[in-house]
Scaffold this active site. Structure first.
Site, PDB file in Angstrom:
ATOM      1  N   ARG A  92       0.837  -1.202   0.000  1.00 45.19           N
ATOM      2  CA  ARG A  92       0.000   0.000   0.000  1.00 45.19           C
ATOM      3  C   ARG A  92       0.873   1.254   0.000  1.00 45.19           C
ATOM      4  O   ARG A  92       0.571   2.223  -0.702  1.00 45.19           O
ATOM      5  CB  ARG A  92      -0.913   0.005   1.225  1.00 45.19           C
ATOM      6  CG  ARG A  92      -1.733   1.280   1.344  1.00 45.19           C
ATOM      7  CD  ARG A  92      -2.647   1.276   2.542  1.00 45.19           C
ATOM      8  NE  ARG A  92      -3.400   2.525   2.622  1.00 45.19           N
ATOM      9  CZ  ARG A  92      -4.387   2.754   3.484  1.00 45.19           C
ATOM     10  NH1 ARG A  92      -4.735   1.815   4.356  1.00 45.19           N
ATOM     11  NH2 ARG A  92      -5.019   3.902   3.486  1.00 45.19           N
ATOM     12  N   ASN A 146     -10.722  -3.807  -1.146  1.00 44.01           N
ATOM     13  CA  ASN A 146     -10.613  -2.806  -2.202  1.00 44.01           C
ATOM     14  C   ASN A 146      -9.691  -3.261  -3.331  1.00 44.01           C
ATOM     15  O   ASN A 146      -8.770  -4.034  -3.089  1.00 44.01           O
ATOM     16  CB  ASN A 146     -10.072  -1.498  -1.609  1.00 44.01           C
ATOM     17  CG  ASN A 146     -11.126  -0.732  -0.846  1.00 44.01           C
ATOM     18  OD1 ASN A 146     -12.259  -0.652  -1.275  1.00 44.01           O
ATOM     19  ND2 ASN A 146     -10.743  -0.170   0.291  1.00 44.01           N
ATOM     20  N   CYS A 166     -19.164  -1.457   1.108  1.00 44.33           N
ATOM     21  CA  CYS A 166     -18.307  -0.325   1.441  1.00 44.33           C
ATOM     22  C   CYS A 166     -18.953   0.429   2.589  1.00 44.33           C
ATOM     23  O   CYS A 166     -20.179   0.410   2.739  1.00 44.33           O
ATOM     24  CB  CYS A 166     -18.140   0.585   0.227  1.00 44.33           C
ATOM     25  SG  CYS A 166     -17.084   2.026   0.498  1.00 44.33           S
ATOM     26  N   HIS A 196     -16.469   4.148  -4.393  1.00 43.58           N
ATOM     27  CA  HIS A 196     -15.565   5.281  -4.213  1.00 43.58           C
ATOM     28  C   HIS A 196     -15.732   6.339  -5.305  1.00 43.58           C
ATOM     29  O   HIS A 196     -14.814   7.142  -5.538  1.00 43.58           O
ATOM     30  CB  HIS A 196     -14.105   4.813  -4.128  1.00 43.58           C
ATOM     31  CG  HIS A 196     -13.810   4.082  -2.859  1.00 43.58           C
ATOM     32  ND1 HIS A 196     -12.551   3.630  -2.530  1.00 43.58           N
ATOM     33  CD2 HIS A 196     -14.613   3.718  -1.823  1.00 43.58           C
ATOM     34  CE1 HIS A 196     -12.585   3.027  -1.351  1.00 43.58           C
ATOM     35  NE2 HIS A 196     -13.837   3.065  -0.912  1.00 43.58           N
ATOM     36  N   TYR A 250     -13.911  10.728  -1.881  1.00 47.36           N
ATOM     37  CA  TYR A 250     -12.989  10.283  -2.924  1.00 47.36           C
ATOM     38  C   TYR A 250     -13.062  11.157  -4.169  1.00 47.36           C
ATOM     39  O   TYR A 250     -12.171  11.113  -5.019  1.00 47.36           O
ATOM     40  CB  TYR A 250     -13.267   8.823  -3.302  1.00 47.36           C
ATOM     41  CG  TYR A 250     -12.836   7.851  -2.241  1.00 47.36           C
ATOM     42  CD1 TYR A 250     -11.539   7.351  -2.213  1.00 47.36           C
ATOM     43  CD2 TYR A 250     -13.716   7.444  -1.249  1.00 47.36           C
ATOM     44  CE1 TYR A 250     -11.130   6.470  -1.228  1.00 47.36           C
ATOM     45  CE2 TYR A 250     -13.320   6.559  -0.259  1.00 47.36           C
ATOM     46  CZ  TYR A 250     -12.028   6.078  -0.253  1.00 47.36           C
ATOM     47  OH  TYR A 250     -11.627   5.210   0.724  1.00 47.36           O
TER      48      TYR A 250
END
Length: 428
Positions: A92, A146, A166, A196, A250
């Protein structure tokens, strides 16, 4: 009813949030067995022990077991929840770092970093789903991993009984309810878009939970609480007032791309922050007297994750209050007519033991529909790249993404993505 819930990625520091919800909401989802599955044995044992203490403190009688064996863990499960992270926080951190070198958003679910995560994740999730199909063919797979939209599309395209989840929508519901001073069950969202990439086009205040009709209160929320909403989203209040809707946070990455890139270059990655929070959480989890989720967990992210998961799984397994309306990620099937049927959209849906049925949507305004269509095209190309590999497919997906869209930039990002993810891509 004796229900078994299996959690793949059960060693996640998220898991105590889920366990807390399972304990508190046992009337909605009365499980008899919770199985935590994870290859990280030390973390798994810490989380398993804490889960048992949380259940004991709240008088929940379910058995909690831990295992590294996926096949054994999912066998006989009624539902399997996916919350894994291929490559961990180290991967990540890279997703959030190398795109910035090219002047692009560094983020784990959208842009080039989101594509990298999809490429690592989709093959692993499909292997897990095949194991579920072999041992528990009637189980529901609930994906919290995700990028949820792409992963759910992969699962559904492969014929799995899957739905994506989500916490963005339930987060809005809870915040709006707090502003209005009402119970969350009285707030219903007109939530539309992709995972998102969503907008709240309306907020209905119901007379009673599940009631028809109700009163539209979004203008009231924007008038009375606009500054608080804007601060929470980190978007300019004039933009929100101009749109007359509440975008997902987002949308910052699209509406203020260059400003966010500069911000991220200055402040460093969220992954580094999360890694430190996780270090502290694991130290707390090791305390044998801890029998509740610690306050620090709220900083980890995933607020209201447990409530959303329990409500969804309870409805799917028929242990809830009958048919429920929940925001989920599921197959489009004509609900948004400008998208292909097999696209995965995030909208309110009727959920019960018969499955998931997305509710009809009024026409989506061009300002939102255009971006939804563009990102859907990217997601299709991203899935092709995840399933079939190849540099050209990765390049095509990046070129199609609205946050990239330039030849030289897509070319540089492709090289960076492949270099940073070589260990996770069998074809690279």
């Amino acid at each position: 009813m004796s229900l078994k819930l299996a959690v793949v990625g059960g060693g996640s520091t998220y898991t105590p949030e889920l366990v807390d919800g399972l304990a508190r909401l046992r009337d909605t989802l009365p499980i008899a067995e919770l199985v935590l599955i994870d290859p990280a044995v030390e973390r798994l044992e810490l989380i398993g022990a804490l889960a048992r203490r949380i259940f004991a403190r709240q008088g929940h009688g379910a058995a909690v077991t831990t295992t590294l064996d996926l096949a054994a863990g999912v066998e006989g499960a009624d539902a399997v929840l996916l919350q894994l992270r291929v490559g961990g926080q180290a991967a990540r951190n890279e997703d959030e770092t190398w795109p910035l070198e090219c002047g692009c958003i560094g983020q784990e679910t959208t842009g080039a970093g989101g594509l990298a995560k999809a490429l690592r994740t989709v093959p692993v999730v499909l292997d897990i789903a095949e194991q579920v199909r072999r041992t528990s063919p009637d189980a529901w797979i609930v994906d919290f991993t995700n990028p949820v939209g792409i992963v759910t599309r992969a699962l559904q395209s492969a014929g799995h009984r899957a739905v994506g989840l989500c916490n963005v929508a339930i987060g809005f519901q809870r915040k709006f309810a707090a502003h209005l001073g009402v119970a969350p069950e009285l707030v219903r969202l007109d939530h539309v878009g992709l995972n998102h990439l969503t907008w709240e086009r309306g907020v209905t205040l119901l007379d009673a939970p599940g009631a028809a009709g109700g009163r539209e209160v979004l203008p009231e929320l924007l008038d009375g609480f606009g500054p608080l909403i804007a601060e929470d989203l980190r978007l300019p209040l004039p933009l929100i007032r101009r749109l007359g809707v509440v975008p997902s946070y987002y949308l910052r990455y699209f509406y203020q791309h260059d400003a966010v890139v500069e911000e991220l270059r200055t402040k460093g990655s969220r992954a580094a922050e999360v890694a430190e929070i996780e270090r502290q959480l694991l130290a707390l989890y090791a305390d044998p007297t801890l029998d509740r989720k610690p306050d620090l967990l709220a900083r980890r992210g995933g607020a209201f994750y447990s409530e959303a998961a329990v409500q969804l799984i309870g409805a799917l397994l028929g242990t809830g209050s009958g048919t429920d309306v929940q925001v989920v990620n599921t197959r489009n099937d004509g609900v948004l007519p400008f998208l292909p049927d097999d696209a995965v959209i995030e909208v309110p849906a009727e959920v019960d033991a018969r499955g998931v049925r997305p509710l009809p949507q009024r026409p989506v305004e061009p300002l939102y529909a255009g971006l939804i269509a563009a990102v859907t095209a990217y997601e299709r190309l991203a899935l092709e790249a995840a399933l079939r590999g190849g540099r050209d497919r990765v390049f095509d997906a990046l070129l199609a993404h609205p946050l990239v869209g330039q030849l030289d930039l897509a070319d540089r990002l492709t090289d960076q993505l492949l270099a940073h993810n070589h260990a996770h891509l069998s074809w690279a």
